[in-house]
Write a protein that holds these residues in place. Sequence first.
Motif, PDB file in Angstrom:
ATOM      1  N   SER A 138     -26.948   7.317  33.823  1.00 33.60           N
ATOM      2  CA  SER A 138     -25.740   8.156  33.880  1.00 33.60           C
ATOM      3  C   SER A 138     -24.677   7.429  34.697  1.00 33.60           C
ATOM      4  N   LEU A 139     -23.950   6.560  34.038  1.00 32.06           N
ATOM      5  CA  LEU A 139     -22.923   5.767  34.701  1.00 32.06           C
ATOM      6  C   LEU A 139     -21.558   6.137  34.144  1.00 32.06           C
ATOM      7  N   SER A 140     -20.584   6.133  35.018  1.00 29.24           N
ATOM      8  CA  SER A 140     -19.207   6.349  34.585  1.00 29.24           C
ATOM      9  C   SER A 140     -18.716   5.063  33.920  1.00 29.24           C
ATOM     10  N   PRO A 141     -17.660   5.137  33.115  1.00 30.14           N
ATOM     11  CA  PRO A 141     -17.120   3.917  32.500  1.00 30.14           C
ATOM     12  C   PRO A 141     -16.771   2.847  33.527  1.00 30.14           C
ATOM     13  N   ARG A 142     -16.297   3.271  34.682  1.00 28.39           N
ATOM     14  CA  ARG A 142     -15.957   2.318  35.750  1.00 28.39           C
ATOM     15  C   ARG A 142     -17.211   1.624  36.264  1.00 28.39           C
ATOM     16  N   GLU A 143     -18.270   2.418  36.531  1.00 24.42           N
ATOM     17  CA  GLU A 143     -19.523   1.843  37.023  1.00 24.42           C
ATOM     18  C   GLU A 143     -20.172   0.960  35.965  1.00 24.42           C
ATOM     19  N   GLU A 144     -20.064   1.358  34.710  1.00 24.54           N
ATOM     20  CA  GLU A 144     -20.658   0.555  33.637  1.00 24.54           C
ATOM     21  C   GLU A 144     -19.958  -0.797  33.529  1.00 24.54           C
ATOM     22  N   TYR A 175      -8.667  -2.106  37.894  1.00 26.49           N
ATOM     23  CA  TYR A 175      -9.775  -1.266  38.339  1.00 26.49           C
ATOM     24  C   TYR A 175      -9.680  -0.987  39.834  1.00 26.49           C
TER      25      TYR A 175
END
Length: 483
Positions: A138-144, A175
């Motif tokens: 469960s990662l946000s687009p930023r974390e991914e 970012y």
Amino acid sequence: MKPGLQLRLNQQLALTPQLQQAIRLLQLSQLELETELRQITETNPLLEFADESDEPTLDADGNLSEPAADAELPAETAAETKTEDWENDPSREAESYGSSGGSVNGSGSGGDEDDFEPQNAAPEGLREHLVWQLNLESLSPREEAIALAIIDGLDDDGYLHDGLAPVLAALPSQYGVDEAEIDAVRRRLQLLDPAGVASLDLRDCLLAQLQQLETDTPHLALACGIVEIGLDLLAKNDLPRLAGKLKAQIEDVADASALIRSLDPRPGARLDPTPVEYVTPDAYVWRDGTRWRVSLSPDSQPRLGLNQHYCSLIKQATREDAAYLRGRMQEARWLLKSLQSRADTILKVAEAIVRRQSAFLDYGPEAMRPLVLREVAEQVGMHESTISRVTTRKYLHTPRGTFEFKYFFSSGVSTDTGGSASATAIQAMLRKLVDEEDTSRPLSDKALAEQLNERGIQVARRTVAKYREQLRIPSSNERQRIN
């Protein structure tokens, strides 16, 4: 006054195209030879593989040769190496496998069965393995995006040896991430499989793996302490100093050290997508009574010949076409003669090696004798450079395993009896001494040299150290174990 003309005579050695081709074929491995011949047959219509046509083919001398269903040894080799003992002839065994299974070029005799070849999926590398797991997180687009940048920066062992700065530079400036945010994502990656991936150094990698063990794992806390403050002492296997530094019993330190050694210091290496390469022996050795026999592998001489149909067209063709076909025929005959010369040379060199190293076949590596290229060159009547080409990427199957021809060559060390022992034999003795030593009091390089000297091998301590490093045997301090 005009300068006078001068006439000078000189001698120059030039390699003909035929000789150049023979030298080139000689240094190719079996797989490379197969690829080379496939390319040549595509440009020369008079050449074809026997398995591509049911029609008879012509050899280099223009004689008809019927294609056989199964691979077989060259006639002159087979006649010399016949034996009634089927099990003692590995080349017969290889031939039986070749007739029922696939050949080097992937073609097989399937009879009425469907010739479906297995289509293996592309091997999964470290990056693909980690990306697949990211899709389940469960990662946000930023974390991914950060995680993918970290994965792209990993080396083959799964480390970020250059730190977080290259990852930060690879991310788009909009970012607005910092190294602390990157490190938080990196620590999440360390929890994936393989454990410890995306670590900054060895200490970070081992700690990540220890932290994923069950909390009731024996000596877990002590193992973490060793990794944090005593990794250098562990590398030297200095357990007494480790025990004093951590204020623990030496037996507990030994158990904690064993736990650390069970971890994987290179977590990414086991996901290397590089396929395993298998070698095919070029020659076989087996015992026939009291003698060692040598024969070529059935696959070492590709079944290549002249196409009878195209050869018959030369007389019927126009002058221009006939000239072209005659040129291709001459090239084909040169090639066939070069292939036969290659096979004969490999067999001669293999026989010379077996004659010299028969003691190795009887007793093992400790009986290996010194051997240099010059000795084999004198036996077979060839130049040392030719022997060097033959021994490169050519393999000999023996009852003790399959070895590259070069394995049987090594320099010699003098002995008390006036003879010499090969470096391979000394390394085998060295390995045996280390395997039989008392692990609580391992032998130093000086002690190993003394042991070899007692056996008549005059070798210095520094030579023992060099051989030990070549065998990847740790030093005496690193080999010490507390019983």
